[in-house]
Design a protein around this motif. Structure first.
Motif, PDB file in Angstrom:
ATOM      1  N   TRP A  58       0.844  -1.207   0.000  1.00  0.00           N
ATOM      2  CA  TRP A  58       0.000   0.000   0.000  1.00  0.00           C
ATOM      3  C   TRP A  58       0.879   1.256   0.000  1.00  0.00           C
ATOM      4  O   TRP A  58       0.654   2.180  -0.794  1.00  0.00           O
ATOM      5  CB  TRP A  58      -0.907  -0.010   1.255  1.00  0.00           C
ATOM      6  CG  TRP A  58      -1.805   1.185   1.327  1.00  0.00           C
ATOM      7  CD1 TRP A  58      -3.049   1.306   0.774  1.00  0.00           C
ATOM      8  CD2 TRP A  58      -1.526   2.427   1.986  1.00  0.00           C
ATOM      9  NE1 TRP A  58      -3.563   2.557   1.039  1.00  0.00           N
ATOM     10  CE2 TRP A  58      -2.641   3.264   1.783  1.00  0.00           C
ATOM     11  CE3 TRP A  58      -0.452   2.928   2.717  1.00  0.00           C
ATOM     12  CZ2 TRP A  58      -2.723   4.565   2.281  1.00  0.00           C
ATOM     13  CZ3 TRP A  58      -0.521   4.223   3.214  1.00  0.00           C
ATOM     14  CH2 TRP A  58      -1.647   5.037   3.000  1.00  0.00           C
ATOM     15  N   LEU A  59       1.910   1.262   0.849  1.00  0.00           N
ATOM     16  CA  LEU A  59       2.773   2.441   0.960  1.00  0.00           C
ATOM     17  C   LEU A  59       3.483   2.719  -0.366  1.00  0.00           C
ATOM     18  O   LEU A  59       3.516   3.868  -0.834  1.00  0.00           O
ATOM     19  CB  LEU A  59       3.790   2.247   2.090  1.00  0.00           C
ATOM     20  CG  LEU A  59       4.819   3.360   2.261  1.00  0.00           C
ATOM     21  CD1 LEU A  59       4.146   4.699   2.538  1.00  0.00           C
ATOM     22  CD2 LEU A  59       5.784   3.025   3.404  1.00  0.00           C
ATOM     23  N   ALA A  60       4.004   1.655  -0.995  1.00  0.00           N
ATOM     24  CA  ALA A  60       4.709   1.845  -2.272  1.00  0.00           C
ATOM     25  C   ALA A  60       3.751   2.425  -3.313  1.00  0.00           C
ATOM     26  O   ALA A  60       4.114   3.329  -4.077  1.00  0.00           O
ATOM     27  CB  ALA A  60       5.283   0.512  -2.743  1.00  0.00           C
ATOM     28  N   ALA A  61       2.507   1.935  -3.328  1.00  0.00           N
ATOM     29  CA  ALA A  61       1.521   2.435  -4.301  1.00  0.00           C
ATOM     30  C   ALA A  61       1.158   3.884  -3.993  1.00  0.00           C
ATOM     31  O   ALA A  61       1.022   4.715  -4.898  1.00  0.00           O
ATOM     32  CB  ALA A  61       0.273   1.556  -4.258  1.00  0.00           C
ATOM     33  N   ARG A  62       1.012   4.192  -2.708  1.00  0.00           N
ATOM     34  CA  ARG A  62       0.597   5.551  -2.312  1.00  0.00           C
ATOM     35  C   ARG A  62       1.675   6.580  -2.616  1.00  0.00           C
ATOM     36  O   ARG A  62       1.392   7.740  -2.883  1.00  0.00           O
ATOM     37  CB  ARG A  62       0.264   5.597  -0.816  1.00  0.00           C
ATOM     38  CG  ARG A  62      -1.148   5.168  -0.424  1.00  0.00           C
ATOM     39  CD  ARG A  62      -1.939   4.930  -1.471  1.00  0.00           C
ATOM     40  NE  ARG A  62      -3.254   4.625  -1.749  1.00  0.00           N
ATOM     41  CZ  ARG A  62      -3.622   4.497  -3.009  1.00  0.00           C
ATOM     42  NH1 ARG A  62      -2.817   4.707  -3.999  1.00  0.00           N
ATOM     43  NH2 ARG A  62      -4.864   4.167  -3.302  1.00  0.00           N
ATOM     44  N   GLN A  63       2.946   6.129  -2.589  1.00  0.00           N
ATOM     45  CA  GLN A  63       4.028   7.069  -2.890  1.00  0.00           C
ATOM     46  C   GLN A  63       4.170   7.271  -4.398  1.00  0.00           C
ATOM     47  O   GLN A  63       5.043   7.996  -4.853  1.00  0.00           O
ATOM     48  CB  GLN A  63       5.322   6.634  -2.189  1.00  0.00           C
ATOM     49  CG  GLN A  63       5.136   6.793  -0.664  1.00  0.00           C
ATOM     50  CD  GLN A  63       6.352   6.472   0.169  1.00  0.00           C
ATOM     51  OE1 GLN A  63       7.136   5.607  -0.193  1.00  0.00           O
ATOM     52  NE2 GLN A  63       6.498   7.139   1.317  1.00  0.00           N
ATOM     53  N   LYS A  64       3.232   6.631  -5.158  1.00  0.00           N
ATOM     54  CA  LYS A  64       3.142   6.919  -6.609  1.00  0.00           C
ATOM     55  C   LYS A  64       1.728   7.420  -6.935  1.00  0.00           C
ATOM     56  O   LYS A  64       1.367   7.533  -8.111  1.00  0.00           O
ATOM     57  CB  LYS A  64       3.395   5.633  -7.402  1.00  0.00           C
ATOM     58  CG  LYS A  64       4.827   5.158  -7.353  1.00  0.00           C
ATOM     59  CD  LYS A  64       5.011   4.001  -8.341  1.00  0.00           C
ATOM     60  CE  LYS A  64       5.931   2.949  -7.803  1.00  0.00           C
ATOM     61  NZ  LYS A  64       5.351   1.634  -7.589  1.00  0.00           N
TER      62      LYS A  64
END
Ligand SMILES: C[S@@+](CC[C@H](N)C(=O)[O-])C[C@H]1O[C@@H](n2cnc3c(N)ncnc32)[C@H](O)[C@@H]1O
Length: 279
Positions: A257-263
């Protein structure tokens, strides 16, 4: 007690200022229009963003008392305000600023608002204000706060109260779970007892109405897009850290989720502004 980094406050400042509800700020300004000068007490001032976001709507001569329990942030507020002003000088403990035709004097005081609330409100400013503070406080503290403002007949301008809305684009399968964990974390104790979190604005509005104040509120959501990459990334990290602390989520899913949110291309983070005045 929660600690707030000056870097985080600096990143949020332009987005906070753009998000402020213009009708609510206009109503605050209209209330003081015609006064040559006024005094303002800013609770939980951080690095002074609330002064920079509000001064233009207020009279030409303003005296601000900035209160925070973090001495480092109070020092940062003095430096940042001195750089921001057209002219700045020290006069004893006071900072004297000129900005856009206004004269603003500033005092900074280190105060723990969980303890010394009555003392600071007893200074009886013309306006009490705070930005991004009330999600930290408890329902009991709000009741205590509203009771003192009522007995002293002091108005409050409370900007940028987190209201629990959060929408990210594109969607991710963990959005609902992360949001639920974050909301749970929002109610943890931040030094004032169990925090009101996203309920703070509604609780204040209700308590002020019961006390006979005139209350208005307005939307002040953050609208974040790819121009706000560093803020988006730090926000996502903060939400993921808070969600992880609750222990309610699978770590691998949270990392995804974090990796996706930082994009993420867009995000909305809900806030409401409130203006309450005795009638
Ligand atoms: C989210 S920050 C907002 C800062 C600033 N108002 C702004 O809009 O950038 C919350 C602020 O409340 C302060 N704060 C938190 N608990 C406090 C307490 N018990 N007494 C005084 N200040 C407190 C923090 O140090 C921090 O500066």
């Amino acid at each position: 007690m929660a600690g707030f980094s000056a870097d985080w406050l600096a990143l949020r400042e332009p987005v906070d200022h753009a998000a402020r509800n213009p009708q609510v700020l206009g109503a605050v300004g209209a209330h003081f229009a015609g006064k040559p000068s006024m005094s303002v007490l800013d609770l939980g001032c951080g690095a002074g963003s609330n002064l920079r976001g509000s001064f233009a709507a207020l009279p030409d001569r303003q005296h601000w008392t900035l209160v925070d329990y973090d001495a480092g942030l109070l020092g940062r507020a003095r430096e940042t305000l001195s750089r921001w002003a057209d002219e700045a000088r020290e006069q004893g403990e006071e900072l004297v600023l000129a900005k856009d035709g206004k004269t603003i004097t500033v005092d900074t005081r280190q105060v723990d608002l969980s303890k010394d609330l009555e003392w600071v409100l007893g200074w009886q400013p013309d306006l009490v204000t705070a930005a991004a503070l009330f999600d930290l406080v408890s329902k009991r503290w709000i009741e205590r706060f509203v009771a003192v403002l009522t007995s002293l007949k002091l108005p409050l301008y409370a900007a940028l109260n987190y209201d629990g809305r959060e929408r990210w684009k594109p969607a991710h399968r963990a959005d609902a779970g992360v949001h639920a964990a974050f909301r749970h974390h929002q109610h943890g104790d931040k030094g004032f007892g169990p925090a009101a979190g996203p309920d703070a604005c509604d609780l204040m509005a209700e308590a002020f109405r019961k006390s006979g104040f005139a209350v208005s509120t307005g939307d002040s959501a953050w609208l974040i897009d790819e121009r706000h990459g560093p803020l988006r990334d730090m926000l996502a990290q903060g939400i993921a850290d808070a969600a992880a602390e609750t222990g309610h989520l699978d770590q691998a899913l949270l990392a995804d989720w974090l990796a996706a949110r930082q994009k993420a291309t867009n995000a909305l983070v809900g806030h409401h502004d409130l203006w309450a005045r005795p009638v």
